[in-house]
Design an enzyme around this catalytic site. Structure first.
Site, mmCIF file in Angstrom:
data_model
loop_
_atom_site.group_PDB
_atom_site.id
_atom_site.type_symbol
_atom_site.label_atom_id
_atom_site.label_comp_id
_atom_site.label_asym_id
_atom_site.label_seq_id
_atom_site.Cartn_x
_atom_site.Cartn_y
_atom_site.Cartn_z
ATOM 1 C CB SER A 153 -0.857 0.005 1.265
ATOM 2 O OG SER A 153 -1.498 1.255 1.417
ATOM 3 C CE1 TYR A 205 -4.012 -2.696 5.366
ATOM 4 C CE2 TYR A 205 -3.749 -0.347 4.917
ATOM 5 C CZ TYR A 205 -3.960 -1.640 4.461
ATOM 6 O OH TYR A 205 -4.111 -1.893 3.115
HETATM 7 P P1 NDP Z 1 -10.943 -6.702 0.263
HETATM 8 O O1 NDP Z 1 -11.224 -6.596 1.718
HETATM 9 O O2 NDP Z 1 -11.909 -6.203 -0.710
HETATM 10 O O3 NDP Z 1 -10.576 -8.220 -0.092
HETATM 11 C C1 NDP Z 1 -9.625 -8.903 0.689
HETATM 12 C C2 NDP Z 1 -9.683 -10.375 0.382
HETATM 13 O O4 NDP Z 1 -8.711 -11.030 1.230
HETATM 14 C C3 NDP Z 1 -11.045 -10.976 0.720
HETATM 15 O O5 NDP Z 1 -11.366 -11.973 -0.204
HETATM 16 C C4 NDP Z 1 -10.795 -11.577 2.102
HETATM 17 O O6 NDP Z 1 -11.645 -12.649 2.436
HETATM 18 C C5 NDP Z 1 -9.368 -12.063 1.949
HETATM 19 N N1 NDP Z 1 -8.765 -12.279 3.268
HETATM 20 C C6 NDP Z 1 -8.669 -11.384 4.272
HETATM 21 N N2 NDP Z 1 -8.160 -11.967 5.351
HETATM 22 C C7 NDP Z 1 -7.916 -13.261 5.023
HETATM 23 C C8 NDP Z 1 -7.400 -14.365 5.730
HETATM 24 N N3 NDP Z 1 -7.055 -14.290 7.018
HETATM 25 N N4 NDP Z 1 -7.292 -15.557 5.093
HETATM 26 C C9 NDP Z 1 -7.672 -15.683 3.797
HETATM 27 N N5 NDP Z 1 -8.176 -14.656 3.081
HETATM 28 C C10 NDP Z 1 -8.295 -13.463 3.692
HETATM 29 O O7 NDP Z 1 -9.533 -5.964 0.093
HETATM 30 P P2 NDP Z 1 -8.853 -5.285 -1.187
HETATM 31 O O8 NDP Z 1 -9.106 -6.079 -2.392
HETATM 32 O O9 NDP Z 1 -9.168 -3.850 -1.163
HETATM 33 O O10 NDP Z 1 -7.323 -5.410 -0.748
HETATM 34 C C11 NDP Z 1 -6.425 -6.322 -1.346
HETATM 35 C C12 NDP Z 1 -5.020 -5.901 -0.983
HETATM 36 O O11 NDP Z 1 -4.788 -4.564 -1.405
HETATM 37 C C13 NDP Z 1 -4.723 -5.919 0.512
HETATM 38 O O12 NDP Z 1 -3.402 -6.371 0.721
HETATM 39 C C14 NDP Z 1 -4.824 -4.461 0.894
HETATM 40 O O13 NDP Z 1 -4.085 -4.170 2.053
HETATM 41 C C15 NDP Z 1 -4.266 -3.800 -0.340
HETATM 42 N N6 NDP Z 1 -4.646 -2.416 -0.517
HETATM 43 C C16 NDP Z 1 -5.966 -2.063 -0.610
HETATM 44 C C17 NDP Z 1 -6.310 -0.738 -0.753
HETATM 45 C C18 NDP Z 1 -7.737 -0.292 -0.826
HETATM 46 O O14 NDP Z 1 -7.992 0.916 -0.673
HETATM 47 N N7 NDP Z 1 -8.692 -1.182 -1.078
HETATM 48 C C19 NDP Z 1 -5.277 0.316 -0.836
HETATM 49 C C20 NDP Z 1 -3.933 -0.174 -0.766
HETATM 50 C C21 NDP Z 1 -3.646 -1.486 -0.609
HETATM 51 P P3 NDP Z 1 -12.915 -12.407 3.437
HETATM 52 O O15 NDP Z 1 -13.681 -11.269 2.873
HETATM 53 O O16 NDP Z 1 -13.610 -13.697 3.364
HETATM 54 O O17 NDP Z 1 -12.313 -12.105 4.763
#
Ligand code: NDP
Length: 244
Positions: free
Chosen positions: A136, A149
């Site tokens: 991020s 975070y």
């Molecule tokens: P979302 O919350 O939309 O999706 C995250 C996904 O990861 C979900 O499918 C979730 O599953 C899964 N996940 C979370 N925890 C676990 C776990 N313990 N085990 C297995 N699966 C898990 O997030 P984003 O798509 O927005 O984010 C993706 C990446 O991008 C992350 O690393 C985030 O930090 C990074 N990011 C996002 C930004 C944003 O503004 N969206 C900005 C900068 C970076 P479930 O829903 O079932 O928990």
């Protein structure tokens, strides 16, 4: 982005929603065999309908033993996207042990564990590989409520470099993408305050947040041979924020 990953097997964590889900779809469309790893099984069921032939794995990546059981014998993987993360917002002064530990287990420790499993397989097969850690822009700058975070993403910067250094001699490249806000479920939660969100957007030179597609394109570029000499690095997908 049109890239050809035919003949390669990719593993994407956090594949159920947001950036991870669209990364699976893009890799699948580009010919890769994809192992889709996430926590909510309903997401895997709907994803498998959209992308026939993907291999779904349902596991909580914050649980070391469960992850070892689910992925320890996953077989050959050429491309890895460490995308799963949680964004648990708490003011620094109120930050709890539970949130800190959970955040580091999911956002950092699972990257170490899954990458070890995958890299050991690449090394024993003697094949090159590419790993992308979804970090991020808050690895470099932060905002109120993001002490924990942001710290996990700062840790990913050094983990990416350390992995690149030790895995490079095995022809395994390791890089990160560092997006600004992307309006996924996570992004909507983190930028839920409309006043904060508006002011934040205006501070971006491009006056916008990033789209999921922008992040996916950078992930695919780093996975592909188009970035063959890039390792230990990161692509900012930040609409210019860090230049401001
Ligand atoms: P979302 O919350 O939309 O999706 C995250 C996904 O990861 C979900 O499918 C979730 O599953 C899964 N996940 C979370 N925890 C676990 C776990 N313990 N085990 C297995 N699966 C898990 O997030 P984003 O798509 O927005 O984010 C993706 C990446 O991008 C992350 O690393 C985030 O930090 C990074 N990011 C996002 C930004 C944003 O503004 N969206 C900005 C900068 C970076 P479930 O829903 O079932 O928990």
């Amino acid at each position: 982005m049109k890239l050809n990953f035919k003949g390669l097997r990719a593993l994407v964590t956090g594949a159920g929603k947001g950036i991870g889900r669209d990364t699976v779809k893009a890799l699948h469309a580009s010919g890769a065999k994809v192992v889709a790893v996430t926590r909510t099984s309903a997401d895997l069921v709907s994803l498998a309908k959209e992308c026939p032939g993907i291999e779904p794995v349902c596991v909580d990546l914050g649980d070391w033993e469960a992850t070892e059981k689910a992925l320890g014998s996953i077989g050959p993987v050429d491309l890895l996207v460490n995308n799963a993360a949680v964004a648990l917002v708490q003011p620094f002064i109120e930050s709890t042990k539970e949130v800190f530990d959970r955040s580091f287990k999911v956002n950092v420790r699972s990257v170490l564990q899954v990458s070890q499993i995958v890299a050991k397989g690449m090394i024993s097969r003697g094949v090159p590989g590419s790993i992308v850690n979804v970090s991020s822009m808050v690895a470099y700058v932060t905002f109120p409520g993001l002490a924990t975070y942001s710290s996990t993403k700062g840790a990913i910067t050094m983990l990416t470099k350390a992995m690149a250094m030790e895995l490079g001699p095995h022809k395994i490249r390791v890089n990160s993408v560092n997006p600004t806000v992307v309006l996924t479920d996570m992004g909507k939660k983190v930028s839920a305050n409309p006043d904060f969100s508006k002011k934040l957007k205006e501070r971006h030179p491009l006056r916008k947040f990033a789209e999921v597609e922008d992040v996916v394109n950078s992930i695919l570029f780093l996975l592909s041979d188009s970035s063959a000499s890039t390792s230990g690095s990161g692509i900012l997908v930040d609409a210019g924020y860090l230049a401001s």
